[in-house]
Design a protein around this motif. Structure first.
Motif, PDB file in Angstrom:
ATOM      1  N   VAL A 106       0.730  -1.323  -0.079  1.00 31.37           N
ATOM      2  CA  VAL A 106       0.110  -0.113   0.097  1.00 31.37           C
ATOM      3  C   VAL A 106       0.976   1.202   0.232  1.00 31.37           C
ATOM      4  O   VAL A 106       0.610   2.280  -0.807  1.00 31.37           O
ATOM      5  CB  VAL A 106      -0.902  -0.022   1.276  1.00 31.37           C
ATOM      6  CG1 VAL A 106      -1.748   1.113   1.183  1.00 31.37           C
ATOM      7  CG2 VAL A 106      -2.058  -1.026   1.135  1.00 31.37           C
ATOM      8  N   MET A 107       1.965   1.116   0.893  1.00 28.04           N
ATOM      9  CA  MET A 107       2.853   2.428   0.855  1.00 28.04           C
ATOM     10  C   MET A 107       3.563   2.592  -0.586  1.00 28.04           C
ATOM     11  O   MET A 107       3.720   3.806  -0.979  1.00 28.04           O
ATOM     12  CB  MET A 107       3.924   2.043   1.934  1.00 28.04           C
ATOM     13  CG  MET A 107       3.434   2.321   3.349  1.00 28.04           C
ATOM     14  SD  MET A 107       4.550   2.107   4.435  1.00 28.04           S
ATOM     15  CE  MET A 107       3.665   2.164   6.139  1.00 28.04           C
ATOM     16  N   VAL A 108       3.801   1.550  -1.099  1.00 28.95           N
ATOM     17  CA  VAL A 108       4.513   1.783  -2.392  1.00 28.95           C
ATOM     18  C   VAL A 108       3.603   2.354  -3.164  1.00 28.95           C
ATOM     19  O   VAL A 108       4.093   3.475  -4.095  1.00 28.95           O
ATOM     20  CB  VAL A 108       5.021   0.368  -3.022  1.00 28.95           C
ATOM     21  CG1 VAL A 108       5.611   0.595  -4.650  1.00 28.95           C
ATOM     22  CG2 VAL A 108       6.272  -0.243  -1.930  1.00 28.95           C
ATOM     23  N   GLU A 145      11.255   3.570 -10.743  1.00 25.99           N
ATOM     24  CA  GLU A 145      10.543   2.734 -10.052  1.00 25.99           C
ATOM     25  C   GLU A 145      10.902   1.296 -10.290  1.00 25.99           C
ATOM     26  O   GLU A 145      10.901   0.382  -9.180  1.00 25.99           O
ATOM     27  CB  GLU A 145       8.958   2.742 -10.752  1.00 25.99           C
ATOM     28  CG  GLU A 145       7.857   2.276  -9.743  1.00 25.99           C
ATOM     29  CD  GLU A 145       7.748   3.278  -8.542  1.00 25.99           C
ATOM     30  OE1 GLU A 145       8.163   4.178  -8.539  1.00 25.99           O
ATOM     31  OE2 GLU A 145       6.796   2.841  -7.739  1.00 25.99           O
ATOM     32  N   LEU A 146      11.711   0.819 -11.353  1.00 19.75           N
ATOM     33  CA  LEU A 146      12.330  -0.587 -11.347  1.00 19.75           C
ATOM     34  C   LEU A 146      13.274  -0.473 -10.230  1.00 19.75           C
ATOM     35  O   LEU A 146      13.071  -1.807  -9.500  1.00 19.75           O
ATOM     36  CB  LEU A 146      13.109  -0.614 -12.650  1.00 19.75           C
ATOM     37  CG  LEU A 146      13.622  -1.959 -13.058  1.00 19.75           C
ATOM     38  CD1 LEU A 146      12.709  -2.866 -13.165  1.00 19.75           C
ATOM     39  CD2 LEU A 146      14.751  -2.000 -14.069  1.00 19.75           C
ATOM     40  N   PRO A 147      14.395   0.046 -10.064  1.00 18.18           N
ATOM     41  CA  PRO A 147      15.339  -0.282  -9.102  1.00 18.18           C
ATOM     42  C   PRO A 147      14.597  -0.236  -7.542  1.00 18.18           C
ATOM     43  O   PRO A 147      14.872  -0.799  -6.724  1.00 18.18           O
ATOM     44  CB  PRO A 147      16.411   0.629  -9.082  1.00 18.18           C
ATOM     45  CG  PRO A 147      16.068   1.793 -10.160  1.00 18.18           C
ATOM     46  CD  PRO A 147      14.990   1.299 -10.957  1.00 18.18           C
ATOM     47  N   LYS A 198      12.314  10.878  -6.914  1.00 21.25           N
ATOM     48  CA  LYS A 198      10.921  11.101  -6.678  1.00 21.25           C
ATOM     49  C   LYS A 198      10.664  12.448  -6.113  1.00 21.25           C
ATOM     50  O   LYS A 198       9.622  13.118  -6.421  1.00 21.25           O
ATOM     51  CB  LYS A 198      10.617  10.139  -5.088  1.00 21.25           C
ATOM     52  CG  LYS A 198      10.000   8.885  -5.719  1.00 21.25           C
ATOM     53  CD  LYS A 198       9.450   8.143  -4.745  1.00 21.25           C
ATOM     54  CE  LYS A 198       9.234   6.804  -5.023  1.00 21.25           C
ATOM     55  NZ  LYS A 198       8.120   6.491  -5.899  1.00 21.25           N
ATOM     56  N   LEU A 199      11.435  13.137  -5.336  1.00 19.97           N
ATOM     57  CA  LEU A 199      11.544  14.633  -4.980  1.00 19.97           C
ATOM     58  C   LEU A 199      11.488  15.520  -6.019  1.00 19.97           C
ATOM     59  O   LEU A 199      11.207  16.572  -6.222  1.00 19.97           O
ATOM     60  CB  LEU A 199      12.370  14.896  -3.811  1.00 19.97           C
ATOM     61  CG  LEU A 199      12.441  14.236  -2.596  1.00 19.97           C
ATOM     62  CD1 LEU A 199      13.493  14.568  -1.776  1.00 19.97           C
ATOM     63  CD2 LEU A 199      10.981  15.037  -2.022  1.00 19.97           C
ATOM     64  N   GLY A 200      12.087  15.040  -7.133  1.00 23.42           N
ATOM     65  CA  GLY A 200      12.407  15.973  -8.414  1.00 23.42           C
ATOM     66  C   GLY A 200      13.490  16.926  -8.147  1.00 23.42           C
ATOM     67  O   GLY A 200      13.421  17.940  -8.690  1.00 23.42           O
ATOM     68  N   PHE A 286      20.881   5.519 -16.402  1.00 27.25           N
ATOM     69  CA  PHE A 286      21.426   5.425 -14.983  1.00 27.25           C
ATOM     70  C   PHE A 286      20.394   4.604 -14.276  1.00 27.25           C
ATOM     71  O   PHE A 286      21.022   3.696 -13.431  1.00 27.25           O
ATOM     72  CB  PHE A 286      21.334   6.921 -14.325  1.00 27.25           C
ATOM     73  CG  PHE A 286      21.978   7.215 -13.068  1.00 27.25           C
ATOM     74  CD1 PHE A 286      23.166   6.774 -12.821  1.00 27.25           C
ATOM     75  CD2 PHE A 286      20.954   7.233 -12.042  1.00 27.25           C
ATOM     76  CE1 PHE A 286      23.632   6.869 -11.525  1.00 27.25           C
ATOM     77  CE2 PHE A 286      21.434   7.268 -10.638  1.00 27.25           C
ATOM     78  CZ  PHE A 286      22.642   7.000 -10.530  1.00 27.25           C
ATOM     79  N   PHE A 287      19.288   4.915 -14.173  1.00 28.70           N
ATOM     80  CA  PHE A 287      18.293   3.957 -13.336  1.00 28.70           C
ATOM     81  C   PHE A 287      18.241   2.329 -13.733  1.00 28.70           C
ATOM     82  O   PHE A 287      18.407   1.690 -12.959  1.00 28.70           O
ATOM     83  CB  PHE A 287      16.991   4.486 -12.894  1.00 28.70           C
ATOM     84  CG  PHE A 287      16.924   5.735 -12.105  1.00 28.70           C
ATOM     85  CD1 PHE A 287      17.132   5.420 -10.727  1.00 28.70           C
ATOM     86  CD2 PHE A 287      16.811   6.956 -12.605  1.00 28.70           C
ATOM     87  CE1 PHE A 287      17.050   6.602  -9.914  1.00 28.70           C
ATOM     88  CE2 PHE A 287      16.760   7.957 -11.470  1.00 28.70           C
ATOM     89  CZ  PHE A 287      16.811   7.811 -10.358  1.00 28.70           C
TER      90      PHE A 287
END
Lengths: 306, 397
Positions: A106-108, A145-147, A198-200, A286-287
């Motif tokens: 749920v948190m994810v 989101e993958l890593p 995520k924070l941009g 990179f990600f």
């Protein structure tokens, strides 16, 4: 009485109001430290609050031919999801028995909602810059989101297959934080970089790059709607380090947590101020390649209890 | 672009550039994030300098052409004075030549620093921006100390210079050059060693040598594409052939090469100023000119952005009958069409700024407090004088 307590939890403490106030204060810390690093003076402590109050009394202009519902849904999604996340993080840290099976998932999901809000708002704005920004936000979301998911899977593995947030914290309290192992360090590092995206923040502020696409998805926003975006950004700045500390660094129930929290905030600001912005294709590489492989190595190490 | 179909989009940068704060319009035609073509629209701001110059006396024109640009505000009067001296067939005295060279090189350093800071800002690296501009600030103070103004120095006049550099100012200039050399070394290392900066700048916005020649680009833009042109070497004037320095040329033509050319040119400028200070001859600072004869003359000066060209024709009266100005940015901006195609929007903002388009606007300050104008023009002048005096007290003990 029970319903009042629930409302208090979601709206006052530790939900919306508390998180927003602390988050905006953190935004000020971020601006002040950045200013000092760049040899500027920086704003006074009440700057973020003053900014928000000013935005509250400004008119919210909605572009012609835009869906009002989607235009307002964008900012609200982030705010609502962050409020719920705050309540979950704090109650489950201090009373782990409230944890339920699958709350980590749920948190994810809740963490995925703010970028989706930005994409919806940006696409609804009917502006070329906003749509470029929204498409970049989407690409970047898929990139980090993958890593992030691999790391979450690794943490679940390390805690013996439980997907209960409370149990992960309990386990770390009895056996020591996950961070004090090779795989834990890898997970912490990957999470820190994912959080930056995520924070941009620079180097991953590609969706809103003000020098290229003039704030991207936010370009048409003004007044309260823009204020809500800013406030949910501040809340993320508060909650994401808490999330990381809870998952890999032993929870936030002791006083050390404040130091850990400050350390992570300082790291974020330092990364922000010592890097230029990447291009969107470089971010994806990179990600997916660098951090993806790194987190899979972490996963393999976690399986072997390292 | 008649064949634009629905899969192409237009991303407008301008008519008022959101970052460069200048009226220029770049119409990027993009497919997704990729730039397919570029249309450039200039000429939003017509100020009629050439005509204005023909309504003024020869001695007034330097103050007019100085205001063409706030950053290379020494280059235009410099080239104009060279043009009028060409008509008269005279040369300024040696000391004036050395002073002109020193100011020209200091201006180049401050202009290159300005560009470097902006380039940092354009790739989202605000720390570089702020740091570079912080070390540009003492240079502006130095200008104020020598000439009384931070910008618009008003140092050039026909036949010489208007102010002498006093021998007691030499140590201050030397001291600043040392600081500057140290900081330029620091920035060069920081920029060339940072892998993330390299990833953003290397191989981006390549202007090929043949394109550069076809578009006739000038200055650092040309030198980064492997064309070794520099008026200071090709057609030496004033003290440039009396000092030892090199042209910086790189072959790559990308944004990194442009940054490297500008950074290394700062070192060359420091070298030139040092030699000029050491060999500064004594003597008068201007040649008196009674009449300007009929005839025509040209003046060329290597401004920070490339060659500035002034053509002046005189009919023997006290006003020029024709004054033609060619600024380097006009040539350089056109080359963006060749440089930007095929790169992404993220790179476009940087590539368009990499030729260092000239920033023509300087602001004037009026301070309002509670709706009342606090400083008038006279007050600002007084404040400015006070600051100059303070600088003098501080450094001329």
């Amino acid at each position: 009485m029970e319903i009042l307590k629930v409302l208090f939890n979601y709206f006052i403490f530790p939900g919306f109001l508390f998180t927003a106030v602390v988050g905006m204060f953190l935004t000020w810390i971020e601006r002040k430290v950045s200013a000092r690093v760049q040899m500027r003076v920086g704003p006074p402590w009440y700057q973020s609050y003053a900014d928000f109050l000013k935005l509250l009394i400004k008119e919210t202009i909605i572009p012609e031919g835009t869906s009002r519902f989607l235009f307002y849904l964008g900012p609200l999604l982030g705010l609502i999801s962050m409020s719920i996340l705050a309540v979950m993080l704090f109650t489950m840290n201090f009373s782990p028995q409230t944890s339920f099976a699958g709350d980590l998932i749920v948190m994810v999901y809740l963490l995925a909602l703010p970028p989706i809000g930005v994409i919806i708002g940006g696409s609804a704005s009917r502006n070329p810059f906003a749509s470029i920004g929204a498409s970049r936000e989407m690409t970047q979301y898929f990139a980090y989101e993958l890593p992030f998911l691999i790391v979450i899977a690794g943490i679940v593995l390390k805690s013996g297959g439980t997907i209960k947030f409370g149990e992960i914290i309990e386990l770390q309290k009895s056996n020591g934080p996950f961070l004090y192992s090779i795989s834990g360090i890898i997970f912490g590092m990957v999470m820190l970089l994912v959080m930056q995206a995520k924070l941009g923040f620079v180097p991953f502020d590609i969706p809103e790059a003000e020098q290229e696409i003039m704030a991207g998805p936010y370009i048409e926003y003004s007044g309260v709607a823009l204020g809500v975006y800013k406030i949910s950004k501040g809340m993320m700045l508060f909650l994401l380090p808490v999330f990381i500390i809870s998952l890999v660094w032993g929870g936030i129930t002791d006083w050390w947590a404040i130091l850990k929290f400050l350390l992570i905030i300082v790291l974020i600001i330092l990364i922000k101020n010592t890097n230029p912005r990447l291009r969107i294709d470089q971010t994806l590489k990179f990600f997916w390649i660098f951090l993806g492989i790194l987190s899979i190595i972490g996963l393999v190490l976690a399986v072997n209890r390292l | 672009m008649n064949e634009i179909n629905s899969k192409y989009r237009i991303v407008p940068i301008g008519p008022y550039h959101p970052l460069q704060e200048e009226p220029e319009f770049f119409k990027l035609i993009v497919e997704g994030e990729r730039v397919i073509d570029l249309e450039i629209n200039l000429g939003y701001n017509h100020r009629g300098h050439e005509y204005l110059a023909q309504t003024m006396t020869f001695d007034q024109v330097p103050f007019l052409v100085e205001r063409i640009c706030g950053i290379c505000s020494n280059s235009h009067p410099y080239a104009y004075c060279l043009a009028v001296e060409d008509i008269c067939g005279i040369k300024p005295p040696p000391r004036a030549q050395y002073i002109r060279t020193i100011i020209g090189e200091l201006e180049r350093i401050h202009s290159h620093y300005l560009w470097l800071g902006l380039a940092g800002h354009f790739i989202g690296y605000n720390t570089v921006w702020m740091w570079v501009w912080r070390y540009r600030e003492p240079l502006l103070d130095l200008f104020e100390l020598i000439m009384g103004n931070r910008n618009h120095y008003a140092i050039n006049k026909i036949g010489g210079v208007r102010r002498d550099i006093l021998p007691e100012d030499y140590p201050k200039i030397e001291e600043y050059l040392d600081l500057l050399e140290e900081k330029t070394t620091m920035f060069t290392k920081a920029i060339l060693d940072d892998p993330v900066i390299r990833a953003r700048l290397e191989g981006v916005g390549i202007l090929k040598k043949e394109d550069a020649i076809a578009y006739g680009v000038l200055g650092p833009t040309a030198r980064a594409s492997g064309i070794a042109i520099d008026v200071r070497k090709d057609d030496p004037y004033d003290a440039y052939d009396k000092v030892d320095w090199d042209i910086i040329v790189f072959e790559e033509g990308d944004v990194l090469a442009k940054a490297k050319v500008r950074l290394l040119e700062c070192f060359e400028s420091i070298k030139i100023v040092r030699q000029c200070l050491k060999n500064m001859p004594e003597g008068p600072i201007e040649t008196r000119i009674e009449d300007i004869p009929a005839g025509e003359g040209i003046g060329r000066h290597e401004a920070p952005r490339g060659e500035v060209f002034h053509y002046v024709r005189s009919d023997g009266s006290n006003m020029p009958v024709r004054h033609k100005i060619r600024a380097p940015s006009y040539m350089n901006i056109a080359s963006n069409v060749a440089a930007v195609k095929g790169y992404s929007i993220a790179d476009a903002a940087l590539i368009l700024a990499a030729v260092d388009p000239c920033y023509c606007c300087t602001e004037r300050t009026i301070v309002y407090e509670n709706g009342v104008k606090k400083y008038t023009g006279k007050d600002l002048l007084r404040l400015s004088w006070e600051k100059t005096e303070e600088l003098k007290r501080k450094y001329r003990r």
